[in-house]
Write an enzyme that holds these catalytic residues in place. Sequence first.
Site, PDB file in Angstrom:
ATOM      1  CB  CYS A  39     -43.541  70.840  22.646  1.00 15.65           C
ATOM      2  SG  CYS A  39     -45.050  70.802  22.175  1.00 15.65           S
ATOM      3  CE  LYS A  74     -43.199  78.252  32.777  1.00 16.78           C
ATOM      4  NZ  LYS A  74     -43.294  76.891  30.889  1.00 16.78           N
TER       5      LYS A  74
END
Length: 234
Positions: A162, A60
């Site tokens: 999350c 990323k």
Amino acid sequence: MSDSVKQSVLVVGVGGLGAPALMTLARGGAKLALVDADPVELSNLPRQIIYRDADRGQPKVAAAARWLAANAPGVEVVTHRLMLDSANAHALIAAATFVIDAVDNPTTKFLINDVCIETGTPFAYGGVLGMTGQTMTVVPGRTACLRCLFEEPPDADESASCRDAGIIGPVAGAIGITQAAEALRWLRGEALELAGQMLTYDGRRGRIRVTEIGRRPGCRCDWRAPDGARVLGS
Ligand SMILES: [Zn+2]
């Protein structure tokens, strides 16, 4: 703060919160340091819109740096493909002017909190669970920290991360952009909007609430800011 040293923002996590934060920071002129160990996955593409299908499997941080190079040429970016941990956090955070907490696990959030307190580095806490997002800016020695609210991170099995609970793109986008806006205010010497103020965005009802968070006497943040640290109102 010396003008000869370029101000830098450390973004810890370039996923649901960090990717939208970068879109705002790209215009701010600060040097950016990105920390994330994960690759881009298919499930990231709908809500982390700086990534493309061709980035799948790439780190990323590398894909984010490519997006910045294409969309904000001239922005200086340093990438660290690693997970922030107790061995590397001090050096990374001490080198930053402001830190954005865009990670999704409580242990790393508390690590960011503690090292920011130790080094006198302001940071924007951010978290999203389901349709609810929260953010608060912490100015060490001056405003409440995470441990003023919760003394210890929740147990791993108690805390739905999350990843498990699912996060909703627009809520994460709103929180990440708000965190980045606080970073830019700090860099420009403007007043912070959320220092000691917890903003909660209820995406289900479309409501935003801001709650003042007081400092807890005896908390580890209960000390005087180090000499030379820039604090609110100084
Ligand atoms: Zn505290």
